[in-house]
Design a protein around this motif. Sequence first.
Motif, PDB file in Angstrom:
ATOM      1  N   SER A 153      52.106  40.521  -1.723  1.00 36.22           N
ATOM      2  CA  SER A 153      51.472  42.547  -2.106  1.00 36.22           C
ATOM      3  C   SER A 153      50.372  41.771  -3.178  1.00 36.22           C
ATOM      4  O   SER A 153      50.844  40.411  -3.778  1.00 36.22           O
ATOM      5  CB  SER A 153      52.067  43.655  -2.884  1.00 36.22           C
ATOM      6  OG  SER A 153      53.361  44.094  -2.364  1.00 36.22           O
ATOM      7  N   LYS A 201      38.919  50.059 -10.067  1.00 30.24           N
ATOM      8  CA  LYS A 201      40.436  49.819 -10.239  1.00 30.24           C
ATOM      9  C   LYS A 201      40.882  49.273 -11.518  1.00 30.24           C
ATOM     10  O   LYS A 201      41.771  48.380 -11.889  1.00 30.24           O
ATOM     11  CB  LYS A 201      41.132  49.591  -9.395  1.00 30.24           C
ATOM     12  CG  LYS A 201      41.740  51.122  -8.627  1.00 30.24           C
ATOM     13  CD  LYS A 201      42.323  50.300  -7.192  1.00 30.24           C
ATOM     14  CE  LYS A 201      43.325  51.890  -7.009  1.00 30.24           C
ATOM     15  NZ  LYS A 201      44.113  51.514  -5.569  1.00 30.24           N
ATOM     16  N   TYR A 223      49.948  45.367 -11.840  1.00 26.91           N
ATOM     17  CA  TYR A 223      49.699  46.956 -11.298  1.00 26.91           C
ATOM     18  C   TYR A 223      49.691  46.330 -10.007  1.00 26.91           C
ATOM     19  O   TYR A 223      49.284  45.388  -9.153  1.00 26.91           O
ATOM     20  CB  TYR A 223      47.809  47.045 -11.559  1.00 26.91           C
ATOM     21  CG  TYR A 223      47.877  48.002 -10.215  1.00 26.91           C
ATOM     22  CD1 TYR A 223      47.998  49.887 -10.683  1.00 26.91           C
ATOM     23  CD2 TYR A 223      46.711  47.707  -9.079  1.00 26.91           C
ATOM     24  CE1 TYR A 223      47.965  50.183  -9.455  1.00 26.91           C
ATOM     25  CE2 TYR A 223      46.921  49.296  -8.797  1.00 26.91           C
ATOM     26  CZ  TYR A 223      47.331  49.884  -8.751  1.00 26.91           C
ATOM     27  OH  TYR A 223      46.594  51.091  -7.556  1.00 26.91           O
ATOM     28  N   LYS A 224      50.318  47.173  -8.641  1.00 27.55           N
ATOM     29  CA  LYS A 224      50.486  46.460  -7.559  1.00 27.55           C
ATOM     30  C   LYS A 224      49.232  46.899  -6.660  1.00 27.55           C
ATOM     31  O   LYS A 224      49.958  47.979  -6.856  1.00 27.55           O
ATOM     32  CB  LYS A 224      51.862  46.757  -7.197  1.00 27.55           C
ATOM     33  CG  LYS A 224      53.004  46.171  -5.705  1.00 27.55           C
ATOM     34  CD  LYS A 224      54.380  45.741  -5.317  1.00 27.55           C
ATOM     35  CE  LYS A 224      54.905  47.008  -4.268  1.00 27.55           C
ATOM     36  NZ  LYS A 224      55.766  46.833  -4.034  1.00 27.55           N
ATOM     37  N   GLU A 225      48.887  46.580  -6.630  1.00 33.70           N
ATOM     38  CA  GLU A 225      47.585  46.934  -5.285  1.00 33.70           C
ATOM     39  C   GLU A 225      48.571  47.674  -4.090  1.00 33.70           C
ATOM     40  O   GLU A 225      48.625  48.853  -3.441  1.00 33.70           O
ATOM     41  CB  GLU A 225      47.087  46.544  -5.208  1.00 33.70           C
ATOM     42  CG  GLU A 225      45.247  46.505  -4.592  1.00 33.70           C
ATOM     43  CD  GLU A 225      44.873  47.859  -4.618  1.00 33.70           C
ATOM     44  OE1 GLU A 225      45.080  48.975  -6.364  1.00 33.70           O
ATOM     45  OE2 GLU A 225      44.005  48.708  -4.064  1.00 33.70           O
ATOM     46  N   LYS A 226      48.624  47.000  -3.276  1.00 33.78           N
ATOM     47  CA  LYS A 226      48.794  46.795  -2.210  1.00 33.78           C
ATOM     48  C   LYS A 226      49.809  45.933  -1.492  1.00 33.78           C
ATOM     49  O   LYS A 226      49.462  44.524  -1.361  1.00 33.78           O
ATOM     50  CB  LYS A 226      47.898  47.306  -0.860  1.00 33.78           C
ATOM     51  CG  LYS A 226      47.791  47.824   0.216  1.00 33.78           C
ATOM     52  CD  LYS A 226      46.373  48.410   0.474  1.00 33.78           C
ATOM     53  CE  LYS A 226      47.068  49.231   1.971  1.00 33.78           C
ATOM     54  NZ  LYS A 226      45.708  50.039   1.821  1.00 33.78           N
ATOM     55  N   SER A 230      33.249  45.556  -5.547  1.00 34.75           N
ATOM     56  CA  SER A 230      34.507  45.557  -5.441  1.00 34.75           C
ATOM     57  C   SER A 230      34.683  44.370  -5.465  1.00 34.75           C
ATOM     58  O   SER A 230      34.213  42.763  -5.229  1.00 34.75           O
ATOM     59  CB  SER A 230      35.256  46.546  -4.174  1.00 34.75           C
ATOM     60  OG  SER A 230      34.813  47.816  -5.425  1.00 34.75           O
ATOM     61  N   GLY A 285      48.569  42.028  -6.265  1.00 36.00           N
ATOM     62  CA  GLY A 285      48.755  42.604  -7.578  1.00 36.00           C
ATOM     63  C   GLY A 285      47.793  42.875  -8.471  1.00 36.00           C
ATOM     64  O   GLY A 285      47.205  40.879  -8.495  1.00 36.00           O
ATOM     65  N   ILE A 311      39.784  45.649  -3.274  1.00 36.87           N
ATOM     66  CA  ILE A 311      40.121  47.077  -4.809  1.00 36.87           C
ATOM     67  C   ILE A 311      38.496  47.356  -5.315  1.00 36.87           C
ATOM     68  O   ILE A 311      38.037  46.101  -5.229  1.00 36.87           O
ATOM     69  CB  ILE A 311      40.935  45.468  -5.740  1.00 36.87           C
ATOM     70  CG1 ILE A 311      41.916  45.236  -3.967  1.00 36.87           C
ATOM     71  CG2 ILE A 311      41.426  46.680  -6.325  1.00 36.87           C
ATOM     72  CD1 ILE A 311      42.714  44.168  -4.992  1.00 36.87           C
TER      73      ILE A 311
END
Length: 339
Positions: free
Chosen positions: A211, A270, A230-233, A314, A213, A266
């Motif tokens: 992932s 965020k 923070y784990k994004e995807k 972003s 993060g 992202i």
Amino acid sequence: MNLQKEIINATSEYFENNLDFLKLSDASKKYKDILEQISNQNMDIEKGRDDIHFDNGKALGTFWAALCLDDLLRTRQFIRGIDKAIKEKMSSQKPLHILYAGTGPYATLILPFIFRYSKEDIKYTFLEINPFSFQMLQKLILKLGLEDYDITIVNEDATKYCIDSNNEPDIIISETMQNALVKEQQVPIFLNLMNQVKNEVIFIPEKIELSIGLNKAGVSIEELKEKRFYKEKTVFEVSKEAIFPLNQVKKQAIEKFSFEKKQIVIDNEKLKGFNHLLMITEVQVYKDEKININDSGLTTPIFIKDIPENLKSSIVIDTQYLISSEPKLDYKITFSDTL
Ligand SMILES: C[S@@+](CC[C@H](N)C(=O)[O-])C[C@H]1O[C@@H](n2cnc3c(N)ncnc32)[C@H](O)[C@@H]1O
């Protein structure tokens, strides 16, 4: 005490539900001492330290493969996951067939089970590509008096190995990975083996996820464990379901196989308060037996890029897992106002 009992005693801590690091560390030392004594072979020599390089990644030198045992939580979680898988399969059939791809010199992850089950309960196929590790494994099996067990040992490449359809395994185990699934052959090995067996076969590990993060300024890799990230995807998953979905009628020619490209965006909102992009690895060995972030060398996060202060745009990340002489998750990072 005979060697079989010594191995059962030394490895019993892995099966305790209560995680006690001191006891685990003592148990792991004892287990390793026994294996070193039986093998009586110095591995810290050139042919022991040399990794072997292939078109689809490297196989660890014998010395390094033996060291994997010391990664306490890795070894514990794999043994516990294998235990669950064996119990689950054993309830419906006997003998079980376990294929272990990449045993190293000690077949570390399966030895605790061989003496806990009878010869009639489980048969084994051991694959090891490194000739020195394979030689040591052969000797170990002899010295442990395992000639009467149904163990087939094969000095072959698990990325090319053909499974006999009349002797399909019930459980397939391989720990041939590093964090972020770089360099070693976990993915091509599972791809080859998953392509040949029925869906009921259990793969250990059951799932590996990579992932993207984020983490905050001044937080070291060690501190990340305390969830200051923070784990994004998730961008890549190795599991039967992800690689060969059930609705896909025909499995594919491995040579033509390529993994899906994934893009994540992202949003600038965020990113506020975060300073680095990370690649996170998590391993679900089997069911609730997992190796969480930073529990082991296999799940240490990797910093992939600084996030500039006061970033107005972003971030777009394009990823694709690529198998080559150095397998890895390939990624390209773009700030959206530069697109
Ligand atoms: C990370 S070590 C793990 C050793 C042991 N299974 C353990 O978990 O402690 C991986 C082992 O897999 C072997 N290996 C790597 N690629 C392989 C392949 N394509 N076919 C068979 N064995 C392989 C390496 O030589 C090495 O002994």
